[in-house]
Design a protein around this motif. Structure first.
Motif, PDB file in Angstrom:
ATOM      1  N   GLU A 284      -9.018  34.692   9.598  1.00  0.00           N
ATOM      2  CA  GLU A 284      -8.019  35.313   8.720  1.00  0.00           C
ATOM      3  C   GLU A 284      -7.962  34.576   7.381  1.00  0.00           C
ATOM      4  O   GLU A 284      -7.895  35.197   6.314  1.00  0.00           O
ATOM      5  CB  GLU A 284      -6.649  35.281   9.401  1.00  0.00           C
ATOM      6  N   PHE A 285      -8.035  33.244   7.436  1.00  0.00           N
ATOM      7  CA  PHE A 285      -7.937  32.448   6.215  1.00  0.00           C
ATOM      8  C   PHE A 285      -9.195  32.550   5.364  1.00  0.00           C
ATOM      9  O   PHE A 285      -9.120  32.795   4.153  1.00  0.00           O
ATOM     10  CB  PHE A 285      -7.655  30.986   6.580  1.00  0.00           C
ATOM     11  N   VAL A 286     -10.369  32.354   5.986  1.00  0.00           N
ATOM     12  CA  VAL A 286     -11.603  32.329   5.182  1.00  0.00           C
ATOM     13  C   VAL A 286     -11.927  33.691   4.587  1.00  0.00           C
ATOM     14  O   VAL A 286     -12.689  33.779   3.614  1.00  0.00           O
ATOM     15  CB  VAL A 286     -12.806  31.796   5.997  1.00  0.00           C
ATOM     16  N   ASN A 287     -11.360  34.758   5.149  1.00  0.00           N
ATOM     17  CA  ASN A 287     -11.623  36.100   4.638  1.00  0.00           C
ATOM     18  C   ASN A 287     -10.568  36.574   3.640  1.00  0.00           C
ATOM     19  O   ASN A 287     -10.651  37.695   3.135  1.00  0.00           O
ATOM     20  CB  ASN A 287     -11.686  37.107   5.792  1.00  0.00           C
ATOM     21  N   ALA A 288      -9.591  35.727   3.348  1.00  0.00           N
ATOM     22  CA  ALA A 288      -8.444  36.171   2.555  1.00  0.00           C
ATOM     23  C   ALA A 288      -8.659  36.009   1.050  1.00  0.00           C
ATOM     24  O   ALA A 288      -9.429  35.164   0.594  1.00  0.00           O
ATOM     25  CB  ALA A 288      -7.193  35.405   2.983  1.00  0.00           C
ATOM     26  N   ARG A 289      -7.926  36.791   0.295  1.00  0.00           N
ATOM     27  CA  ARG A 289      -8.008  36.756  -1.165  1.00  0.00           C
ATOM     28  C   ARG A 289      -7.629  35.389  -1.729  1.00  0.00           C
ATOM     29  O   ARG A 289      -8.247  34.891  -2.671  1.00  0.00           O
ATOM     30  CB  ARG A 289      -7.072  37.825  -1.749  1.00  0.00           C
TER      31      ARG A 289
END
Length: 699
Positions: free
Chosen positions: A284-289
């Protein structure tokens, strides 16, 4: 008498059981319960204490003693000997020698003078924080939900909104003697308060009963979690996703290619071990804006920061167009840029008394669409560093959702990282074992020699991947080794050495589990015996497939991986006396073993310029624990030499020049020598471990 807070932390305190405990035993129970849930505190983080009336061993009088978690301990796994014990009257007397905040570090040197009952457990820097709180029981925890409040721009206002006057707030102050005095003053000024949030740090709670203190700590955390749940319901974390994760197998495949390259770049001073996680919160974090913005701010809680460094390195990978070769091509420049940035940080913040700059490489590597990679000096530390960064992710999620996340100011972060007390702790660490940071893959891992070799390498600090065609058997061996050495350092894999895909997959497994390999012990084996006229082509081919071709395939994959790391390595073949000395009725076996021996010589020539050493151990007659002696081979060799099963070992012993039996542990000792730096200047060599056989002399 267990209760459960809905969607929150479970209260596991058993009042009936606690009624039969002493106060120190209640402290131990409370500590272990708190440390059992990562939502309450991270590994090694937090602290617990109890003030207990004890009998003074000199005067016989009753004295007040502080029991507090000792330096370097973990509340989840602590035992009674993990607590420091100190006279409270002497701790209070320390106020008379305190010279002020500029000199607070010297107060640590006075703590041993306060020791009760000659307890050898060193007291931690947090001792004054517990001593001066005027309550019998104190918990200091690092819950993600509380640190998310503590690391927010509006930390003080949010604390008041959630807890009112029940839980107070104190501004950031590095742990130490002065903070202990701050806590004492807070308690005097706020006698009704039950705890305090420390900005950018964590939570203190207190009570006069062990069970009440435990329940209070859980209640405060649960209230914070519930508040965040209400505030953030329906919102997208970290600005929402802008990338999509690869499928699980693809994520592992990318990690298997990236980790050996990173490992090679960061293992200059010492071999590093890697850890990979693609847990949902990480993805969730590494894919976030907002990932890059938040990652650049670094972590907040001192415990998080010490484990994860000033900030992570974000790997330039696009899961929508996954070009791993391009990433690998630019990886060296990224690592070097991180080092330069770290050196600049050190230069900006260093003080006259600062220790020399330590390893400038990143600990945490964030890969969009794939997950998180961490590297450290051993597997447990690499794993725990990853867990700490997951804590940091949870903190950033909460803080940025309700306010604005703030990391530690750069100078404060540096002063913790290069704290002289922290440096002294590092200097006290034991010298690394001879194979610390090394990773070995052992084929034939379910057999006697394979298991003994794994045990020997593990004992010297290595991580081990055991591979064998018998998945159930190797899993059982791995289970036993993990019980003796920790599950962190042992992995098992089902592998047929004649199957190229299976061998490649096993090396990928090693890369994902530990970051790469340094040692290949090629030990997979079979044996067959028959007069040449009765030797079938199938028997001949099976010997050659496993003992020659199988060793080639495993070595080829090892060379490929070792070259991607660029750190050299060691390959050890487990050969046989029969590679040098012919035996009757074993043409297929002897020829395959001779082929194996010559392959090792060829590989030694090719590997030398790359720093890859290749050597051979030649056993003979290792009956005990050997799987090849449990079937037809035993009957066949007994028939060849005109004896029975019981007499075969004695026959081999008497045949040897030294009249001694050879055991798996003897072979393992020779393998360890050739795999370690003890033989750093040896390649293309053979060690016979056969109790002496003149026909197998190499000259």
């Amino acid at each position: 008498m267990l209760t459960r807070a809905e969607d929150g932390l479970e209260n596991l305190w058993d009042s009936r059981r606690a009624a039969g405990m002493s106060e120190p035993e209640k402290l131990l129970c409370r500590s272990n319960l708190l440390g059992s849930d990562k939502r309450i505190t991270n590994y090694g983080g937090g602290n617990t204490s109890a003030k207990v009336m004890e009998t003074d061993p000199l005067t016989g009088a009753q004295v007040e003693v502080l029991w507090v978690k000792g330096s370097g301990g973990d509340v989840g796994s602590i035992r009674m000997d993990g607590f420091a014990t100190l006279y409270m009257d002497k701790l209070r007397a320390l106020k008379g020698v305190y010279r002020g905040p500029e000199h607070e570090d010297e107060m640590v040197g006075y703590l041993p003078h306060c020791t009760f009952n000659l307890n050898p457990r060193a007291a931690s820097i947090d001792t004054p924080l517990h001593a001066y709180v005027p309550h019998r029981h104190v918990d200091h925890m690092h819950p993600d939900a509380i640190i998310a409040i503590a690391a927010s721009r509006d930390s003080r206002a949010l604390t008041a909104e959630i807890f009112g006057d029940e839980i107070g707030w104190l501004p950031w102050k590095r742990p130490g003697y002065e903070l202990g005095l701050w806590l004492e003053q807070f308690c005097r000024d706020n006698p009704e308060a039950k705890g305090v949030v420390l900005e950018s740090h964590g939570l203190f709670t207190w009570a006069d009963d062990a069970g009440d203190c435990y329940a209070l700590t859980l209640d405060v955390i649960n209230r914070a979690m519930a508040w965040f749940g209400q505030k953030t319901h329906g919102t997208e974390a970290f600005g929402g996703p802008v990338r999509t994760s690869l499928e699980p197998r693809a994520r592992a495949a990318v990690a298997a290619r990236l980790m050996p390259a990173i490992r090679g770049f960061v293992s200059g001073g010492q071999h590093m071990v890697g850890h990979f996680t693609d847990a949902p919160e990480v993805l969730e974090f590494v894919n976030a804006r907002d990932m890059a913005r938040l990652a650049a701010l670094g972590t907040s809680c001192p415990d998080h920061f010490l484990r994860t460094k000033i900030r992570p390195l974000v790997v330039d990978f696009d899961p929508a167009a996954p070009d791993v070769d391009a990433v690998l091509g630019g990886l060296k420049a990224s690592v070097e840029a991180y080092r330069d940035d770290y050196a600049a940080y050190y230069g900006r913040c260093r003080r006259a008394v600062s220790p020399p700059m330590r390893d400038p490489n990143a600990v945490v590597y964030l890969v969009p669409g794939v997950g998180m990679i961490t590297f450290a000096r051993d597997k447990a530390t690499a794993r725990i560093s990853g867990e700490f960064y997951v804590n940091a992710i949870n903190v950033m999620r909460g803080a940025d959702a309700v306010s604005e996340y703030r990391g530690l100011p750069e100078q404060e972060a540096f002063d913790i990282e290069y704290w002289l007390l922290e440096e002294a702790k590092l200097q006290r660490m034991p010298k690394p074992k001879s194979l610390a940071g090394r990773v070995a893959l052992v084929t034939g891992g379910a057999g006697g020699i394979g298991a003994a070799t794994a045990e020997r390498l593990l004992r010297e600090g290595a991580c081990v991947v055991l591979a064998d065609i018998d998945g159930d058997a190797v899993a059982e061996v791995g289970k036993g080794l993990a019980a003796g050495h920790s599950a962190d350092v042992v992995r098992t894999v089902t592998m047929d050495v004649t199957d190229e895909d299976a061998v490649a997959a096993a090396f990928d497994r090693a890369a994902v589990a530990f970051g790469g390999i340094d040692i290949l012990v090629s030990n997979a084996g079979i044996a067959s015996s028959a007069p040449v006229e009765e030797t079938t082509l199938a028997m001949w081919n099976r010997n050659m497939d496993i003992l020659s071709t199988g060793y080639f395939i495993a070595s080829r994959e090892a060379f490929r991986l070792l070259q991607r790391q660029g750190m050299g390595g060691a390959v050890v073949f487990v050969g046989s006396k029969n590679a040098l000395a012919a035996s009757p009725n074993a043409a297929a076996y002897c020829t395959a073993k001779a082929s194996e021996l010559h392959l090792a010589r060829c590989l030694a020539l090719e590997g030398a310029e790359k720093g890859i050493r290749v050597n051979v151990v030649n056993p003979d007659a290792v009956l005990r624990g050997s799987r090849i002696w449990s079937g037809e081979w035993l009957d066949q060799r007994a028939s060849t030499y005109g004896t029975d099963k019981e007499g075969l070992e004695e026959m081999y012993r008497n045949r040897s020049m030294l009249k001694r039996s050879v055991f798996p542990e003897d072979i393992a000792e020779a393998i360890y020598f050739l795999a370690s730096d003890l033989s750093a200047k040896s390649t293309g060599n053979i060690i016979n471990v056969d109790a002496g056989n003149k026909d197998a002399f190499t000259r």
